[in-house]
Design a protein around this motif. Structure first.
Motif, PDB file in Angstrom:
ATOM      1  N   ALA A 145      17.838  73.467 135.182  1.00 19.39           N
ATOM      2  CA  ALA A 145      16.612  72.889 135.763  1.00 19.39           C
ATOM      3  C   ALA A 145      16.099  71.716 134.939  1.00 19.39           C
ATOM      4  N   GLU A 146      16.123  71.877 133.628  1.00 19.80           N
ATOM      5  CA  GLU A 146      15.530  70.829 132.782  1.00 19.80           C
ATOM      6  C   GLU A 146      16.259  69.510 132.894  1.00 19.80           C
ATOM      7  N   VAL A 147      17.597  69.600 132.813  1.00 15.05           N
ATOM      8  CA  VAL A 147      18.381  68.355 132.863  1.00 15.05           C
ATOM      9  C   VAL A 147      18.228  67.700 134.232  1.00 15.05           C
ATOM     10  N   TYR A 148      18.146  68.534 135.273  1.00 16.24           N
ATOM     11  CA  TYR A 148      17.987  67.985 136.623  1.00 16.24           C
ATOM     12  C   TYR A 148      16.644  67.264 136.753  1.00 16.24           C
ATOM     13  N   LEU A 149      15.583  67.956 136.364  1.00 16.25           N
ATOM     14  CA  LEU A 149      14.245  67.375 136.532  1.00 16.25           C
ATOM     15  C   LEU A 149      14.068  66.123 135.677  1.00 16.25           C
ATOM     16  N   GLU A 150      14.683  66.150 134.507  1.00 17.69           N
ATOM     17  CA  GLU A 150      14.616  64.967 133.640  1.00 17.69           C
ATOM     18  C   GLU A 150      15.310  63.777 134.333  1.00 17.69           C
ATOM     19  N   SER A 151      16.408  64.059 135.000  1.00 17.42           N
ATOM     20  CA  SER A 151      17.165  62.986 135.658  1.00 17.42           C
ATOM     21  C   SER A 151      16.440  62.403 136.871  1.00 17.42           C
ATOM     22  N   ILE A 152      15.649  63.236 137.563  1.00 16.33           N
ATOM     23  CA  ILE A 152      14.998  62.728 138.788  1.00 16.33           C
ATOM     24  C   ILE A 152      13.514  62.414 138.562  1.00 16.33           C
TER      25      ILE A 152
END
Lengths: 388, 182
Positions: free
Chosen positions: A256-263
């Motif tokens: 979740a963290e890496v995804y949210l950071e990317s978007i």
């Protein structure tokens, strides 16, 4: 050869063609593209060029790289060639995604903003990739009555992309595939995300966002996986698939963290698109999602201020004021927050406060495109002209 | 465009000209205004809204339109209201245009207050592309009066045509006057 033999040969040819269509193997390194398939790919390339020129592409190199990394995790090694998967993002608030037969996936900012983690993203991408690997478009194309018209059309007006989309995009993004193909995409896509180590429990959750969206919108719009009943089918399929998976040891990646950071930036950009479309509730919840990741961004608070100011009621304006003030507290030199605050004061009749905010705005953004309005409102606050 | 063409053919076939040559004072009793239309342009002879062109609607067109502010907009869910400032009205109208799926690569160039027949409103300039890749530029004046939104919009191909008729359009906007009722 008599006429009976002729009929027999025709019947044989008919069934041979039907078998050729239904038994098309998935794309792999050993598969040669068929002639009509090559034409479809060429047509797809043209439609992609049109999309590139349309101004609809969301340019964020880091995000594209990240999305392509997720695709690489899902890609079965045996299809590495000739299919080359890559992901592009389209600036559009609708929840949609589609794939061209050559493996190019287009994902709308709307759906990326709604997804919560990489596992849900992998569900979406895995599903789309299956359509290309299993040559669903070619199969569907071969079942069409008027293939020439399909290939000729470039002006299909539907699908949230307006007149820009061509026949292939329309079929992939709007019409959707047959029930059989969608079920296969669900099954194989699910296998791919599980194989890549993602948490299978996340797969059905993707559809909850979409369901919620459709229910909130209360109007039929082109969505990923088509209409509401088809969305229900997708949800049921994934729930069934999950049951079998649950017999195995649980767990898996959510990322979740890496995804949210990317978007992160996409969240704000898509919230702006939603705000423009007057979808204030969705816009607001998207900014709130952003603030959970980064709580000290003045741009996000200013955007919340704009959303509430545009809603227009007195209560909303009071909220807008709070958000603008929060933005200014975080970054006193953020010009748009001063403008927003000035507009709220102006409407409340708080003239001196409006003037102070407008002056601050113009001092911070002397080249502002809306300078003429602001100067006009300042004059009106000073009694020069009717207050409108 | 195809629809307009087909409708034109049908109406001509029925013996009624869909396009009429215009010029000089035009009075709209239904919409309560007068305006000087440029000489030699052609007006689409249907409905209360005005659509005029000289070389064809795809190359340049001027529209004068009006709708009740409580009517839903075509593309955005935002709503107009009587209390809105011209800045806010422009915001809504621009967003309605920018969210139109047929409007591609929308770019706002200018947004400033303006008067329409003495009424406070806005003047915006923007570029956009059609699905065929034709780049167009629009100048759009708008205001709210008595619960109606009034718009005067000039759209032309950005290359060559836009500059050619911009002065004609601005002159036409200057000539716009409200007709007093009651």
């Amino acid at each position: 050869m008599n006429w009976k033999h002729g009929i027999l040969i025709l019947v044989f040819l008919f069934f041979a063609q039907a078998c050729a269509t239904t038994s098309l193997p998935p794309i792999s390194q050993t598969i040669q593209l068929e002639e009509d398939e090559k034409r479809l790919w060429a047509r797809a390339a043209e439609e992609q060029k049109a999309l590139e020129r349309s101004g609809l592409i969301y340019r964020d190199q880091a995000l594209e790289t990240y999305l392509n990394q997720v695709v690489a995790k899902l890609q079965p090694p045996e299809v590495a060639s000739p299919l080359s998967f890559k992901v592009k993002v389209l600036k559009h608030h609708l929840l949609n995604a589609f794939i061209f037969p050559d493996g190019t996936i287009y994902v709308h900012t709307g759906i990326l903003a709604r997804i919560e983690n990489e596992a849900q993203l992998a569900t979406l991408l895995g599903h789309e990739m299956t359509h290309a690997i299993h040559r669903h478009l070619l199969k569907q194309f071969r079942n069409m009555k008027n293939q020439t018209a399909f290939l000729a059309t470039l002006t299909v007006t539907t699908g949230g992309l307006g007149g820009i989309i061509g026949g292939i995009t329309a079929m992939a993004a709007v019409t959707g595939y047959s029930r059989e193909h969608e079920t296969e995409a669900d099954r194989e896509g699910f296998k791919a995300m599980v194989r890549a180590g993602y948490d299978p429990e996340e797969a059905p959750k993707l559809f909850l966002h979409l369901k919620k969206e459709i229910e909130e919108e209360k109007k039929p719009e082109p969505f990923f996986f088509g209409t509401h009943p088809r969305l229900e089918e997708r949800f049921e399929n994934y729930t069934e698939l999950l049951k079998t998976e649950k017999q195995k040891p649980s767990g898996g990646l959510k990322n979740a963290e890496v995804y949210l950071e990317s978007i992160k930036q996409l969240l704000l950009d898509n919230a702006r698109l939603d705000m423009k479309a007057g979808r204030f509730k969705v816009a607001e919840s998207t900014v709130e999602k952003y603030l959970k990741i980064k709580s000290d961004n003045p741009e996000a608070y200013c955007l919340l201020g704009d959303i509430n100011r545009q809603k227009g009621s007195d209560a909303d304006r009071a909220k807008a004021k709070e958000h603008y003030q929060k933005a200014i507290a975080l970054a006193p030199t953020f010009p748009e927050a001063h403008r927003g605050l000035g507009l709220v004061f102006y409407k409340e009749g708080a003239n001196s406060q409006a003037i102070a905010s407008f002056e601050k705005y113009l001092s911070l953004a002397p080249q502002a495109s809306d300078r003429a309005y602001i100067e006009d409102y300042m004059n009106r606050c000073q009694g020069k002209g009717e207050k409108r | 465009m195809k629809k307009i063409f087909m409708t034109s053919v049908l109406i001509v076939a029925m013996g009624c000209a869909p396009w009429v040559r215009v010029g000089g004072l035009y009075k709209s009793d239904a919409h309560q205004y007068t305006v000087h239309l440029p000489d030699g342009w052609m007006r689409w002879n249907r409905g209360d809204n005005v659509l005029i062109t000289r070389d064809g609607v795809e190359l340049q067109q001027i529209v004068l339109l009006r709708w009740a502010i409580d009517e839903p907009l075509k593309h955005t869910k935002k709503k107009l209201s009587q209390e809105m400032l011209p800045f806010e009205i422009a915001e809504v109208i621009l967003d309605d245009i920018a969210t139109d799926r047929e409007v591609l690569d929308f770019r706002l160039v200018e947004n400033k207050p303006a008067k329409i027949g003495g009424e406070s409103g806005f003047r915006v300039v923007f570029h956009f592309k059609t699905k065929d890749g034709l780049r167009l530029t629009s100048v759009y004046y708008g205001c709210i009066k008595d619960n109606w939104f009034y718009g005067i919009r000039y759209t032309a191909a950005s290359r060559y045509y836009f500059d050619k008729d911009l002065k004609t359009f601005e002159k036409m906007v200057e000539s716009f006057q409200w007709v007093k009722t009651g």
